[in-house]
Motif scaffolding. Structure first.
Motif, PDB file in Angstrom:
ATOM      1  N   UNK A 163       9.993 -24.921 -24.716  1.00 47.39           N
ATOM      2  CA  UNK A 163      11.183 -24.840 -25.575  1.00 47.39           C
ATOM      3  C   UNK A 163      10.874 -23.832 -26.676  1.00 47.39           C
ATOM      4  N   UNK A 164      11.890 -23.063 -27.058  1.00 50.04           N
ATOM      5  CA  UNK A 164      11.731 -22.113 -28.148  1.00 50.04           C
ATOM      6  C   UNK A 164      13.044 -22.017 -28.914  1.00 50.04           C
ATOM      7  N   UNK A 165      13.058 -21.240 -29.973  1.00 51.20           N
ATOM      8  CA  UNK A 165      14.269 -21.082 -30.758  1.00 51.20           C
ATOM      9  C   UNK A 165      14.897 -19.727 -30.540  1.00 51.20           C
ATOM     10  N   UNK A 166      16.234 -19.688 -30.556  1.00 49.63           N
ATOM     11  CA  UNK A 166      16.981 -18.425 -30.464  1.00 49.63           C
ATOM     12  C   UNK A 166      18.229 -18.597 -31.315  1.00 49.63           C
ATOM     13  N   UNK A 167      18.192 -18.025 -32.525  1.00 50.21           N
ATOM     14  CA  UNK A 167      19.335 -18.197 -33.413  1.00 50.21           C
ATOM     15  C   UNK A 167      19.555 -19.666 -33.705  1.00 50.21           C
ATOM     16  N   UNK A 168      20.774 -20.137 -33.515  1.00 49.92           N
ATOM     17  CA  UNK A 168      21.086 -21.535 -33.809  1.00 49.92           C
ATOM     18  C   UNK A 168      20.709 -22.506 -32.695  1.00 49.92           C
ATOM     19  N   UNK A 169      20.118 -21.985 -31.634  1.00 49.28           N
ATOM     20  CA  UNK A 169      19.832 -22.818 -30.466  1.00 49.28           C
ATOM     21  C   UNK A 169      18.343 -23.081 -30.222  1.00 49.28           C
ATOM     22  N   UNK A 170      18.071 -24.264 -29.703  1.00 51.00           N
ATOM     23  CA  UNK A 170      16.792 -24.564 -29.067  1.00 51.00           C
ATOM     24  C   UNK A 170      17.014 -24.303 -27.581  1.00 51.00           C
ATOM     25  N   UNK A 171      16.221 -23.416 -27.038  1.00 52.72           N
ATOM     26  CA  UNK A 171      16.399 -23.010 -25.643  1.00 52.72           C
ATOM     27  C   UNK A 171      15.194 -23.491 -24.849  1.00 52.72           C
ATOM     28  N   UNK A 172      15.467 -24.146 -23.743  1.00 48.02           N
ATOM     29  CA  UNK A 172      14.382 -24.671 -22.947  1.00 48.02           C
ATOM     30  C   UNK A 172      14.525 -24.350 -21.482  1.00 48.02           C
ATOM     31  N   UNK A 173      13.421 -24.577 -20.791  1.00 51.11           N
ATOM     32  CA  UNK A 173      13.387 -24.368 -19.347  1.00 51.11           C
ATOM     33  C   UNK A 173      12.937 -25.676 -18.710  1.00 51.11           C
TER      34      UNK A 173
END
Ligand code: FES
Length: 115
Positions: free
Chosen positions: A18-28
Motif C-alpha cells: 500500500x502507498x499514498x497518491x494524493x488523497x488516496x491510499x492505493x494498494x495491490x
C-alpha cells in the motif's frame, strides 16, 4: 472530472503493498484499489496500512479493517478500543453511511494512475 494522479510504475507497487497518491491510499491486493486515506476512527494515514489475507486494508494504528470495494469498516479498532462496548459496531455503522471514498486505478504503458 476528477484530477488524475500518476502513481508511478506498476512494477513498484508489488502485490500486498500500500502507498499514498494524493488523497488516496492505493494498494495491490487481489486487484489494484484506491480509497481515501484517512481512517474513520482517528484519521491515521491508511497509506501506511497493510493488506490482510482477506484482501482487506488494515489501519496501521489500531488495526481496523476495511473492505476496499465498498469503503466500509468490517472490523472495528483493536487493542484497548476493542474493549469499549459498541465502539466497533458504531464505526461499522458509520462507514455504512459514510464509507471511505473510492478512486479508480488504471494502468497505461506500465504506469498506474488514480482518478
Ligand atoms: S486510527 Fe485507524 S483504527 Fe484507529
Amino acid at each position: 472530472m476528477a484530477a488524475e494522479v500518476k502513481l508511478g510504475a506498476a512494477s513498484d507497487l508489488s502485490k500486498g503493498s500500500v502507498t499514498g497518491a494524493g488523497r488516496y491510499a492505493v494498494g495491490h491486493g487481489d486487484d489494484y484499489f484506491a480509497v481515501t486515506r484517512r481512517c474513520r476512527h482517528l484519521r491515521a494515514d491508511l497509506a501506511g496500512g497493510s493488506i490482510d489475507t482477506d484482501g482487506c486494508l488494515v489501519c496501521p494504528w489500531h488495526q481496523s479493517k476495511y473492505d476496499v470495494t465498498t469503503g466500509r469498516m468490517v472490523r472495528g479498532p483493536q487493542g484497548v478500543f476493542a474493549k469499549v462496548p459498541g465502539l466497533g459496531a458504531m464505526f461499522k455503522g458509520l462507514t455504512a453511511i459514510l464509507p471511505l471514498g473510492r478512486g479508480r486505478v488504471s494502468e497505461r504503458d506500465g504506469d498506474l494512475y488514480v482518478t
